[in-house]
Design an enzyme around this catalytic site. Structure first.
Site, PDB file in Angstrom:
ATOM      1  N   LYS A 212      49.229  11.015  35.408  1.00 37.74           N
ATOM      2  CA  LYS A 212      48.747   9.650  35.187  1.00 37.74           C
ATOM      3  C   LYS A 212      49.622   8.624  35.905  1.00 37.74           C
ATOM      4  O   LYS A 212      49.136   7.695  36.552  1.00 37.74           O
ATOM      5  CB  LYS A 212      48.738   9.372  33.681  1.00 37.74           C
ATOM      6  CG  LYS A 212      48.670   7.924  33.266  1.00 37.74           C
ATOM      7  CD  LYS A 212      47.286   7.370  33.441  1.00 37.74           C
ATOM      8  CE  LYS A 212      47.208   5.900  33.091  1.00 37.74           C
ATOM      9  NZ  LYS A 212      46.497   5.598  31.909  1.00 37.74           N
ATOM     10  N   CYS A 266      48.158  -1.449  33.416  1.00 35.81           N
ATOM     11  CA  CYS A 266      48.434  -0.106  33.918  1.00 35.81           C
ATOM     12  C   CYS A 266      49.280  -0.126  35.186  1.00 35.81           C
ATOM     13  O   CYS A 266      50.432   0.297  35.182  1.00 35.81           O
ATOM     14  CB  CYS A 266      47.126   0.611  34.166  1.00 35.81           C
ATOM     15  SG  CYS A 266      46.031   0.509  32.743  1.00 35.81           S
TER      16      CYS A 266
HETATM   17  N1  SAJ Z   1      44.114  -4.762  43.033  1.00 35.21           N
HETATM   18  C1  SAJ Z   1      44.446  -5.295  44.261  1.00 35.21           C
HETATM   19  N2  SAJ Z   1      44.041  -4.624  45.376  1.00 35.21           N
HETATM   20  C2  SAJ Z   1      43.296  -3.494  45.317  1.00 35.21           C
HETATM   21  C3  SAJ Z   1      42.962  -2.965  44.051  1.00 35.21           C
HETATM   22  C4  SAJ Z   1      43.375  -3.616  42.917  1.00 35.21           C
HETATM   23  O1  SAJ Z   1      45.120  -6.323  44.370  1.00 35.21           O
HETATM   24  O2  SAJ Z   1      42.962  -2.969  46.375  1.00 35.21           O
HETATM   25  C5  SAJ Z   1      44.588  -5.415  41.797  1.00 35.21           C
HETATM   26  C6  SAJ Z   1      43.483  -5.846  40.848  1.00 35.21           C
HETATM   27  O3  SAJ Z   1      42.955  -7.081  41.187  1.00 35.21           O
HETATM   28  C7  SAJ Z   1      44.219  -5.861  39.530  1.00 35.21           C
HETATM   29  C8  SAJ Z   1      45.189  -4.701  39.665  1.00 35.21           C
HETATM   30  O4  SAJ Z   1      45.311  -4.452  41.049  1.00 35.21           O
HETATM   31  O5  SAJ Z   1      44.971  -7.039  39.379  1.00 35.21           O
HETATM   32  C9  SAJ Z   1      44.782  -3.425  38.945  1.00 35.21           C
HETATM   33  O6  SAJ Z   1      43.387  -3.207  39.045  1.00 35.21           O
HETATM   34  P1  SAJ Z   1      42.692  -1.778  39.188  1.00 35.21           P
HETATM   35  O7  SAJ Z   1      41.232  -2.015  39.156  1.00 35.21           O
HETATM   36  O8  SAJ Z   1      43.200  -1.076  40.354  1.00 35.21           O
HETATM   37  O9  SAJ Z   1      43.234  -0.949  37.988  1.00 35.21           O
HETATM   38  P2  SAJ Z   1      43.258  -1.045  36.392  1.00 35.21           P
HETATM   39  O10 SAJ Z   1      44.641  -1.411  35.997  1.00 35.21           O
HETATM   40  O11 SAJ Z   1      42.139  -1.855  35.830  1.00 35.21           O
HETATM   41  O12 SAJ Z   1      42.982   0.480  36.029  1.00 35.21           O
HETATM   42  C10 SAJ Z   1      43.834   1.509  36.552  1.00 35.21           C
HETATM   43  C11 SAJ Z   1      42.965   2.639  37.069  1.00 35.21           C
HETATM   44  N3  SAJ Z   1      43.804   3.554  37.848  1.00 35.21           N
HETATM   45  C12 SAJ Z   1      43.469   3.941  39.104  1.00 35.21           C
HETATM   46  O13 SAJ Z   1      42.468   3.555  39.669  1.00 35.21           O
HETATM   47  C13 SAJ Z   1      44.392   4.907  39.763  1.00 35.21           C
HETATM   48  C14 SAJ Z   1      42.278   3.340  35.932  1.00 35.21           C
HETATM   49  O14 SAJ Z   1      41.626   4.518  36.372  1.00 35.21           O
HETATM   50  C15 SAJ Z   1      43.299   3.736  34.848  1.00 35.21           C
HETATM   51  O15 SAJ Z   1      42.651   4.252  33.731  1.00 35.21           O
HETATM   52  C16 SAJ Z   1      44.033   2.514  34.410  1.00 35.21           C
HETATM   53  O16 SAJ Z   1      44.686   1.938  35.543  1.00 35.21           O
HETATM   54  C17 SAJ Z   1      45.042   2.931  33.364  1.00 35.21           C
HETATM   55  O17 SAJ Z   1      44.704   2.926  32.154  1.00 35.21           O
HETATM   56  O18 SAJ Z   1      46.129   3.370  33.712  1.00 35.21           O
END
Ligand code: SAJ
Length: 433
Positions: A212, A266
């Site tokens: 994870k 996360c």
């Molecule tokens: N973000 C960026 N650039 C990107 C992707 C995301 O700036 O290219 C930012 C988003 O705007 C946000 C942050 O990153 O602020 C996190 O967003 P996210 O959509 O990537 O992730 P989370 O935190 O909503 O969910 C993640 C997921 N992990 C992965 O995709 C590897 C999810 O599957 C997990 O369940 C979750 O973390 C968790 O519970 O750990």
């Protein structure tokens, strides 16, 4: 042996615990949720969801209605009949970026008081590697029972994406590691009831814990790389979004999207769990730590872009009104945990700007604590500089003529630069000079 339909007690009815409880109840099991928050318990027992998550409230309502789901704050009563017990409680980091395992600790202690022979305990909370073995199991053994002999233990990380939780919980692959093969297999049989995704059984608890953290650290590090590239592109006058999209046509390249920073519960936390455990083992983690720093510095970078853009227009930030669009950590959610919008707003406020914020989802009270005023979209668009922070879908409808003072800092790639520039709007952003 745990019976096919034996009841389940789930400790923690939060963003991940409640959907898990609802899905298991929907599969026909009797589920009791245990939560220390009385309001949560009351809401769930009324068939309502304290969390905004598509489809969840309907599912909770149905499960409570047909008697499969109930909630309580009395852990002992929940443990009386349960043969499977899950720990899905929050694990934040403290101000020193060290894991705060208070909730895991207290759930484990409560469980040890009602643990029975042959029970299966499943941990889903995100934890530093080794937590099951070094913290959870010793606490559970205070029951007098021996892990692996008298009761079973498995770890399976929750990996669903907020706002798409129910779909991901029922479709994503699930990684499971146990104290012994029997524990792993029993946990696998349970999750097979709710997911059509692949079940990946790894060799032990610590491997599953590490998986994870690796996933979210991969993403955080990749976003940091994108953010750093974007800042270089800004200095070169290169549109980073165009360049990244072109680079991603390469079959082995997948640069993520730059933005105002990384929020949520996360990505901005999990890498620290690796850093912490690595430090304890004498391993350096410079890449992970630098990536975190790069992402944490992004709100400050955005403030500099805003300040410079205002200056270019002959305005000073301390005498300007700034309209911030969106404070949720990502688009279309009401969740502002660890959002980069918070330091961004506080920094703008600290520079003397009047910050007017619009967000259709996040409650106003929390936003006002950061020094901003909550306004409607039109008012936010009438400020000296509009800063788009969150990629809520409704902001995709913003048209150049709506930006009254012709200055837009767009930190997410949801608006087309050329469309705005053609209509005389100064268009700046992360990687979009
Ligand atoms: N973000 C960026 N650039 C990107 C992707 C995301 O700036 O290219 C930012 C988003 O705007 C946000 C942050 O990153 O602020 C996190 O967003 P996210 O959509 O990537 O992730 P989370 O935190 O909503 O969910 C993640 C997921 N992990 C992965 O995709 C590897 C999810 O599957 C997990 O369940 C979750 O973390 C968790 O519970 O750990």
């Amino acid at each position: 042996m745990i019976k096919e339909n034996s009841p389940i007690a789930i400790f923690g009815l939060g963003h991940m615990g409640l959907p898990t409880a609802a899905l298991l109840a929907k599969s026909g099991l009797k589920v009791v949720g245990v939560d220390i928050n009385n309001e949560t318990v009351e809401m769930v027992n009324k068939g309502r969801s304290p969390i905004m998550e598509p489809g969840l409230e309907d599912m909770v309502k149905q499960a409570v209605g047909n008697g499969c789901l109930s909630a309580t704050n009395d852990s002992l009563s929940a443990l009386v009949k349960a043969k499977t017990i899950m720990i899905i409680v929050p694990t934040p980091v403290d101000e020193h970026k060290k894991s705060d395992l208070t909730a895991v600790n207290s759930a484990s202690r409560s469980i040890s008081k009602g643990l029975k022979k042959d029970d299966l305990v499943i941990v889903e909370s995100t934890v530093p590697p080794g937590t099951c073995e070094n913290l959870v199991i010793p606490l559970l053994e205070e029951s007098g029972l021996k892990a692996g002999e008298d009761f079973k233990v498995a770890y399976t990380p929750e990996r669903a994406l907020p706002n798409n939780t129910l779909y991901e919980m029922t479709h994503n692959a699930r990684v499971i590691g146990g104290i012994n093969p029997e524990s792993t297999q029993m946990a696998a049989a349970l999750y097979q009831r709710i997911t059509g995704g692949e079940i990946i059984m790894v060799q032990d608890l610590v491997t599953a814990e590490m998986v994870k953290l690796m996933e979210n650290t991969y993403r955080d590090t990749n976003i940091a790389l994108a953010n750093e590239m974007a800042l270089v592109c800004n200095a070169l006058g290169v549109d980073a979004i165009e360049a990244i999209q072109a680079a991603n046509h390469h079959p082995r390249v997948n640069i993520h999207t730059p933005g105002p920073g990384v929020g949520g519960h996360c990505l901005s936390i999990d890498p620290y769990f690796i850093v912490e455990i690595a430090r304890e083992r004498g391993v350096e983690t410079p890449l992970i730590q630098t990536s975190r720093q790069v992402n944490e510095d992004m709100p400050g970078e955005v403030v500099q872009i805003v300040e410079q853009a205002l200056e270019d227009k002959g305005k000073i930030i301390s005498a300007s009104k700034i309209g911030v669009l969106g404070v949720a950590y990502k688009g279309n959610v009401a969740d502002a945990r660890e959002t980069p919008a918070k330091p961004l707003i506080m920094k703008l406020d600290g520079k003397g700007a009047e910050v007017l914020v619009n967000d259709p989802y996040v409650p106003s009270e929390s936003i006002e604590l950061w020094g901003a005023k909550v306004v409607d979209l039109e008012t936010a668009l009438s400020t000296d500089c509009v800063v788009l922070v969150t990629d809520h879908d409704l902001y995709r409808n913003i048209r150049p003529e709506m930006i009254k003072n012709r200055l837009l800092v767009c930190t997410r790639p949801i608006l087309d630069r050329e469309t705005f520039q053609k209509k005389g709007v100064v268009f700046k952003g992360v990687g979009r000079s």
